[in-house]
Scaffold this motif. Sequence first.
Motif, short mmCIF file in Angstrom:
data_model
loop_
_atom_site.label_atom_id
_atom_site.label_comp_id
_atom_site.label_asym_id
_atom_site.label_seq_id
_atom_site.Cartn_x
_atom_site.Cartn_y
_atom_site.Cartn_z
N PRO A 18 0.82 -1.23 0.00
CA PRO A 18 0.00 0.00 0.00
C PRO A 18 0.84 1.27 0.00
O PRO A 18 0.39 2.30 -0.49
N GLN A 19 2.07 1.20 0.53
CA GLN A 19 2.93 2.39 0.55
C GLN A 19 3.30 2.87 -0.85
O GLN A 19 3.73 4.02 -1.03
N ASN A 71 -1.98 9.02 -1.80
CA ASN A 71 -1.72 7.76 -1.10
C ASN A 71 -1.50 8.02 0.39
O ASN A 71 -0.40 8.42 0.81
N ALA A 126 -1.07 5.95 2.71
CA ALA A 126 -0.14 4.99 3.30
C ALA A 126 1.32 5.32 2.99
O ALA A 126 2.23 4.68 3.51
N GLN A 182 4.31 5.37 5.61
CA GLN A 182 3.82 4.70 6.81
C GLN A 182 4.19 3.21 6.72
O GLN A 182 3.41 2.41 6.21
N VAL A 201 1.68 0.14 7.65
CA VAL A 201 0.35 0.00 7.05
C VAL A 201 0.29 -1.29 6.23
O VAL A 201 1.20 -1.60 5.46
#
Length: 708
Positions: free
Chosen positions: A267-268, A281, A283, A286, A289
């Motif tokens: 997801p990053q 985005n 994420a 992070q 995540v």
Amino acid sequence: MSSSHRTTIAVASLLALLGLRGHAQQSQARPPQQSPPPQGQAQPPAPDQPQPPPLFRTGINFVRVDVIISDNKGNPVADLQPADFDVSEDGKPQKIETFKLVKLDGGRAESIKEPPKEIRTDYDEEAEAARDDVRLFAIFLDDYHVRRGASMAVRGQLVQFIETQMGPSDMVGVMYPLESTASVRMTRNHSAVARGLQQFLGRKFEYDPKNQFEENYAHYPTEIVERVRNQVSLSALKALIVHMGSLKEGRKALVLVSEGYTNIIPPQMRNRDATMPGSGNPAYGQPMVGLNDINEDRAAWTAGLDMDSDLRDVYDIANKQNVAIYAVDPRGLPGFEFDINEGINIQTDSKYLSSTMDTLRVLAENTDGRAIVNRNDLAMGMKQITRDSSAYYLIGYNSSQAPSDGKFHNIRVRVKRPGVQVRARKGYWALNEQETARALAPPKLGPPKPVEAAIAAAVTRPSRATVVRTWIGTSRGENGKTRVTFVWEPLPKALGDRADAREQPARVSLMAVGPDGAPYFRGRVPDVALASTAPAAAASSSSLRVPSRVTFEAKPGKVQLRVSVEGAGSQVLDTELREITVPDLTSALATLGTPAVLRARTAREFQQLRTDVDAVPLATREFSRIEHLLIRLPTYGPGGTTPALQVHLLNRAGSSMHELHAEPAPAAGEQQIDLPLAALPPGEYVVEIKAGDQDGDAKELVAFRVTG
């Protein structure tokens, strides 16, 4: 609707826009998987489309197996006899009926006095590759799935492989994902191959567009761009496999330089715009995540199933074409899948690293190749590639089960001698009942003569002395005359030919005269017309345009064309004297002019082409699958009406595959036909255009070849 399913639909829509609709359809419309081994069913061929014969099985019940026997040091064992082997199919013993030890050394033997033939033309390539004493290799540089640093590190080891492991007679070709197989030459010029490998530059996770094709989707979300890259890469890999299978029946080795494949990213990295890290985005930046997230686990599982199916397509084709895939991970001993700046936690990174490496192992293990992964000394591991192609046993048997169930059947080969390693394919896919009936049916008659003639005219190889390719079209002129369009384009140089600018065709001098000797046209193309009795004569609007065009009007009947090809220094490179028959297009019945073929390589080009009244037709009839054709032709109906066209795409046998549709062209009195090539396997095709549904109606045939 799941995120993975939405992504698949988005990718399908994008591929359709880019002219790659067939790839998206293949990834969504797969048959149910069989429960036995990790292999799945092969994708069914297009209706009535001739497919390359499976080289792994020759005949309905005859099965052939390549068996590599080596000692504990990897050296081939070459003194075994048929009695030393036990072969079973689905646990049932099989009787060995053919047995042969194949030994090749790449032309290094001192007994070989004459040097291997240099590969200059397609004919040389096909004739030499088909020889039993020639080994065939290909290197697929998957720049979409190799990081820049890894590509620079692996260059030297790839060059070392070429310089130390290739023999004088060995043939090798190099291909990238966005290249067509038409541009791949299997060559013995190993120094040229080595120089090409030194230019290899990976682009994994780099999204700045490098060409017009990539510009069309560069700003899409990152996960969609990655899916498109997967489809492009695997599609090109399959095309290369089929190309190798068409050149040689025996065992062939394909070196896949890649860090592996995945249909999902963390997801990053799921940015709204692939070229702008962090865009849209939450994420981004992070690291934790997605960790221990059940939705992420579910999406990864679904993406893994899609990837298994994509890989199954590849190794099924490879087995049919007798191509062994040797997957080389250029990272050597990788510790991480992602760079530190991408902000992925260590647990997620480890999962992705393992899954991408597994895709390389799957391709290698299911094609009787090797996965050269998790080792820094790649050159040493790649030595086994030539060893495997140098000595192997070719064993054949008639299956006692004679299966026609369309299922996978396991093959197990054992050797009675202790202390040796045995490698062979795990099995084969049997024909189903329909395929068996088709294989046993009496051979069909050849294609209709007009179809056969059209294909022959489109794919005939020009002689080595020919330097240009020409096309001649006709349409209605004024006062009962016929407008004749003459187009020429330079032929590409064959590999190995000397590139001398003075020998490149710069212009064509054309003279067209009638039966009475009266000239219809005399001039250079492109250039200012020297003389012409036809007021409508016009040269190409741009002297730099390639291909180049000229039009003039002539009376229906015989016309003699005198063609002289000139180089940059006005020296004559080639001459031709040709007689053509100019048709009478003034009939009151429905009449067709000559279809012109136009080409676009991107969606933007195609949209411009559809409305370009002055687009110059092509003389070539060979195209790649990433190209999009537009066929445009003058049509004349009774009383000035526009006739309704019946258009069909035919295969080489003359059977209809698809119905195509004609639409009005931007010029009055013309219609055009949209024909994307992405869904067509390599081969020859014919577009049949009729001005009605009766046998006597006007008809035109446009033949062409799809190369990959």
